[in-house]
Scaffold this active site. Sequence first.
Site, mmCIF file in Angstrom:
data_model
loop_
_atom_site.group_PDB
_atom_site.id
_atom_site.type_symbol
_atom_site.label_atom_id
_atom_site.label_comp_id
_atom_site.label_asym_id
_atom_site.label_seq_id
_atom_site.Cartn_x
_atom_site.Cartn_y
_atom_site.Cartn_z
ATOM 1 C CB CYS A 1 55.750 -105.626 -23.116
ATOM 2 S SG CYS A 1 57.021 -104.772 -22.214
ATOM 3 N NE ARG B 1 50.755 -105.429 -26.598
ATOM 4 C CZ ARG B 1 49.500 -105.369 -26.177
ATOM 5 N NH1 ARG B 1 48.532 -105.239 -27.034
ATOM 6 N NH2 ARG B 1 49.231 -105.449 -24.894
ATOM 7 C CD1 TRP C 1 57.246 -98.147 -24.305
ATOM 8 C CD2 TRP C 1 56.745 -98.589 -22.179
ATOM 9 N NE1 TRP C 1 57.005 -96.952 -23.665
ATOM 10 C CE2 TRP C 1 56.701 -97.195 -22.368
ATOM 11 C CE3 TRP C 1 56.462 -99.103 -20.900
ATOM 12 C CZ2 TRP C 1 56.381 -96.299 -21.345
ATOM 13 C CZ3 TRP C 1 56.150 -98.214 -19.887
ATOM 14 C CH2 TRP C 1 56.114 -96.830 -20.115
ATOM 15 C CG ASN D 1 52.479 -106.861 -21.220
ATOM 16 O OD1 ASN D 1 53.009 -105.816 -20.842
ATOM 17 N ND2 ASN D 1 51.230 -106.903 -21.660
ATOM 18 N N GLY D 2 53.996 -106.742 -18.133
ATOM 19 C CA GLY D 2 53.386 -106.346 -16.866
ATOM 20 C C GLY D 2 54.442 -105.853 -15.901
ATOM 21 C CD GLU E 1 43.267 -86.224 -28.739
ATOM 22 O OE1 GLU E 1 43.429 -86.338 -27.509
ATOM 23 O OE2 GLU E 1 43.604 -87.110 -29.543
ATOM 24 C CE LYS F 1 46.891 -87.774 -30.675
ATOM 25 N NZ LYS F 1 45.700 -88.317 -30.074
ATOM 26 C CD GLU G 1 50.242 -89.070 -28.830
ATOM 27 O OE1 GLU G 1 49.067 -88.854 -29.079
ATOM 28 O OE2 GLU G 1 50.617 -90.058 -28.187
ATOM 29 C CG HIS H 1 43.597 -66.458 -14.829
ATOM 30 N ND1 HIS H 1 43.253 -65.402 -14.017
ATOM 31 C CD2 HIS H 1 42.500 -66.703 -15.595
ATOM 32 C CE1 HIS H 1 41.997 -65.042 -14.251
ATOM 33 N NE2 HIS H 1 41.523 -65.816 -15.210
ATOM 34 C CE LYS I 1 46.533 -97.594 -30.601
ATOM 35 N NZ LYS I 1 46.513 -96.129 -30.618
HETATM 36 C C1 F6R Z 1 47.280 -90.380 -27.241
HETATM 37 C C2 F6R Z 1 47.141 -91.756 -26.849
HETATM 38 C C3 F6R Z 1 47.110 -92.080 -25.401
HETATM 39 C C4 F6R Z 1 45.886 -92.962 -25.106
HETATM 40 C C5 F6R Z 1 45.881 -93.388 -23.641
HETATM 41 C C6 F6R Z 1 44.645 -94.192 -23.306
HETATM 42 O O1 F6R Z 1 47.313 -90.245 -28.622
HETATM 43 O O2 F6R Z 1 47.040 -92.627 -27.667
HETATM 44 O O3 F6R Z 1 47.099 -90.939 -24.628
HETATM 45 O O4 F6R Z 1 44.746 -92.217 -25.414
HETATM 46 O O5 F6R Z 1 47.015 -94.145 -23.386
HETATM 47 O O6 F6R Z 1 44.593 -95.351 -24.042
HETATM 48 P P1 F6R Z 1 43.277 -96.205 -24.153
HETATM 49 O O7 F6R Z 1 42.268 -95.397 -24.877
HETATM 50 O O8 F6R Z 1 43.687 -97.430 -24.894
HETATM 51 O O9 F6R Z 1 42.832 -96.500 -22.751
#
Ligand code: F6R
Length: 588
Positions: free
Chosen positions: A2, A27, A74, A100-101, A465, A469, A472, A488, A583
């Site tokens: 948000c 966000r 969000w 937000n929260g 990682e 990627k 997502e 396993h 994000k």
């Molecule tokens: C993956 C991604 C998320 C962030 C996670 C932590 O591409 O962006 O998994 O890595 O939400 O976010 P930060 O680094 O902002 O604490």
Amino acid sequence: MCGITGYIGKKDAAPILLQALKRMEYRGYDSAGISTIHKDNVTIKKDIGRIDSINEKIELGKAEGSIGIAHTRWATHGGVTKENAHPHPSCNQEIVLVHNGIIENYQKLSKELSNNHEIISETDSEIISHLIEEEYNKEKDPLKTLKNVSKKLEGSFALIVIFNDKKDEIYGMRKYAPLIVGIGKQENFISSDIVSFIDYTDNVIFLEDKEIVRVTSNSIEIVNFDGDKISRDKTHVAWEAADISKEEFSHHTIKEIHEQTSTVQNALKQDDEKFKEFVEKLKSGKNIFITGSGSSFHIALIFRKMLTKFVNSPVQAFLSSEAEEYIELMNNNAILIPISQSGETADLLEVIRNVKDKGVTILSIYNTLGSSLSRVSNISLNLNCGPEIGVAATKSFTSQLAIVYKIIFELGEVKNGNEMIIELSKKIKDVLSKEKSLQEIIELLNESNDVYFLGRAIHHPIALEGALKLKELAYIHAEGMAAGEIKHGTLALVEEGTPAIIINPKDESYDDTINNAAEMKARGAKIIGISSENNEVYDHWIEIPQVEKILYPLIELLPLQLLAYYTAIRKKNNPDYPRNLAKSVTVK
Ligand code: F6R
């Protein structure tokens, strides 16, 4: 998670707020709304969908008034509906807020308020507007009202509130969620994010937890939840509007992927004294813990693997959302290294809140200027990679890795460490320029329901990682695994044509990983090898340059970023705004 914003000044608020919403869309992007006040009229416009489509439908940017608030959502409590979208008014429509929260005690509050208030949405946020109305009716004093309301709310919140009978004032308040005041000329801004007002000002005041702010077009007054006045200097942020444009790229994500040559180099530009102090503290630590979430956790895993060789104390890495037993283990000799792009991840900040009073030293690595993490740390190193707008972590990941290398080289007394990383960064462009050669692999991934990423030792976190990627951005089920673990259990899932991406540069783990790839291939898997050397086991080979062994994780990650991005494009997904994600995960 948000984005909230507010404007007060001499201009029309709505177009400014609309632009701010677009800037903060990363966000959260399931619904959005704006509220302005003009001559005793409160306007609220909101709907579900992406901001551009809402704007087309109901002209968010057209509403009279030079004071207003806005929200991009969000969803947490309550589905994606127009009713649940913000802003939320009080019953008399005289008070409007954005939030937000998460309000943890909202059900209890809702029960108490439901006798006298008509509650329309399913959100925890709406409850706050009724609570404010209830308190405001007692004294008509916004600051007192918000102070009283703060005592009744449990959970995390950043709020921006406007009152129809106080048209020259806008109020913000925060606890465990970010809120920043932007200081303009004859105009001021409040927002969760600097990017929302960076076109107008780069002078900001970061609110601390448990503070309330009263903002007019030419004044800013801060008090804490006890009502004590707080004086706070403004900070100048070295970000420019250009940092958040897509330039010639079609998405922020691919622009950010291509920025990595310079962002890796920028990560090395640390204040010498601060950096040395960080490393000294690390050396003297008796017990070292590293934490993060998502991609930042993957960096924590790599960091742990490398650090273990250079310090005498035990090093543990843990997910911030799974912290209980590690919190127990931390005492006043412990060092905690939280890693976070946003510096606002709720799980991570909670770990810090839980250990700070035990005297644990917090040495953090973060990106977002003024973020909560930077302010609760004893020493913090900034990634210097500028705002990351694409929801998926890309340039922030390699910047985190560059800082990890810098620390490791300092601990290992490697004299030309910085030069080695700079040389490495120059190879990034070459690897990224091979995007066309990935076409066949992208087609294979596009047709697959499951993809496995395998790596051993320092390549295991990169496998995690790569899988994250692909999940997502391309919405394909992907699993990152320690290569040795396939026998396993996971081998049972391998079918004819299942893609397995093997991260396998030439180092000590090479032969063992090739054997694991062969085991996958024998069961029908299509093997995609990422290595400086080809091997007959590979059906597809993605060549990466030969570099120092310790530096491979950074270079081998790049093709994985490209695969995820271009597979998302192939699937017609918007890689900047993956579905259901946002994000800055500021809720637990
Ligand atoms: C993956 C991604 C998320 C962030 C996670 C932590 O591409 O962006 O998994 O890595 O939400 O976010 P930060 O680094 O902002 O604490």
